[in-house]
Design an enzyme around this catalytic site. Sequence first.
Site, PDB file in Angstrom:
ATOM      1  N   VAL A 137      81.413  81.663  18.160  1.00 51.11           N
ATOM      2  CA  VAL A 137      80.083  80.845  18.585  1.00 51.11           C
ATOM      3  C   VAL A 137      79.481  81.839  18.103  1.00 51.11           C
ATOM      4  O   VAL A 137      79.094  83.034  18.972  1.00 51.11           O
ATOM      5  CB  VAL A 137      80.227  80.583  19.929  1.00 51.11           C
ATOM      6  CG1 VAL A 137      78.968  80.089  20.419  1.00 51.11           C
ATOM      7  CG2 VAL A 137      81.294  79.771  20.323  1.00 51.11           C
ATOM      8  N   LYS A 138      78.132  81.414  17.143  1.00 48.88           N
ATOM      9  CA  LYS A 138      76.937  82.415  16.987  1.00 48.88           C
ATOM     10  C   LYS A 138      75.773  81.559  17.411  1.00 48.88           C
ATOM     11  O   LYS A 138      75.594  80.612  16.680  1.00 48.88           O
ATOM     12  CB  LYS A 138      76.955  82.964  15.538  1.00 48.88           C
ATOM     13  CG  LYS A 138      78.074  83.809  15.426  1.00 48.88           C
ATOM     14  CD  LYS A 138      77.980  84.358  13.943  1.00 48.88           C
ATOM     15  CE  LYS A 138      79.136  85.466  13.801  1.00 48.88           C
ATOM     16  NZ  LYS A 138      80.053  84.958  12.791  1.00 48.88           N
TER      17      LYS A 138
END
Length: 191
Positions: free
Chosen positions: A2-3
Amino acid sequence: DVKRGDIGTTVDAYGEAFVGKDAPAPADAITLSPYLGYGSLRPALDLAAQTGRGVFVLALTSNPEGAQVQHARLADGRSVAGAIADDAAADNADARSRGELGSVGLVVGATVGSAVRDLGVDLPAMAGPVLAPGLGAQGATADDVRAVFAGALPQVLASSSRDVLRAGPDVASLRARAREVAEQVAAITTA
């Protein structure tokens, strides 16, 4: 993987989705971009701390284009990357006082050469984990990891994703390459 990064209200929603107590598939840690201001990350930073999860904040990434922003100097003379490390250190101060690593870590590429030193990024003082992408396919070696993270090696989580993945799709080959890379990474901190 997750970014995320956005304004505070949106980061709050990202935090709930990935590190909140009712997250449908909670992550152990997420990666956040501070380039709308470190303070914009506050909702996710606080939520991760409350739920026993972690956050990695981009500081000195392994992509060469990142230097344009990350190496820039602020009015007070600090680099953007150094200021991000200082903010993470403030968030980790309580954990540091207990002799522990805090829940806010940084992403610092193993390919950044002397940038950590040149930009005054104090990784040991940050007192959090350091995710170090770039080992293997991106060109960093064990010697590079030792040089880049000299005083902070116990904090470093060296990552070699593409180098492992290109051994596939055969599961046995993937496992064998993962073991080889794990041995290389273990040797970095014991040498």
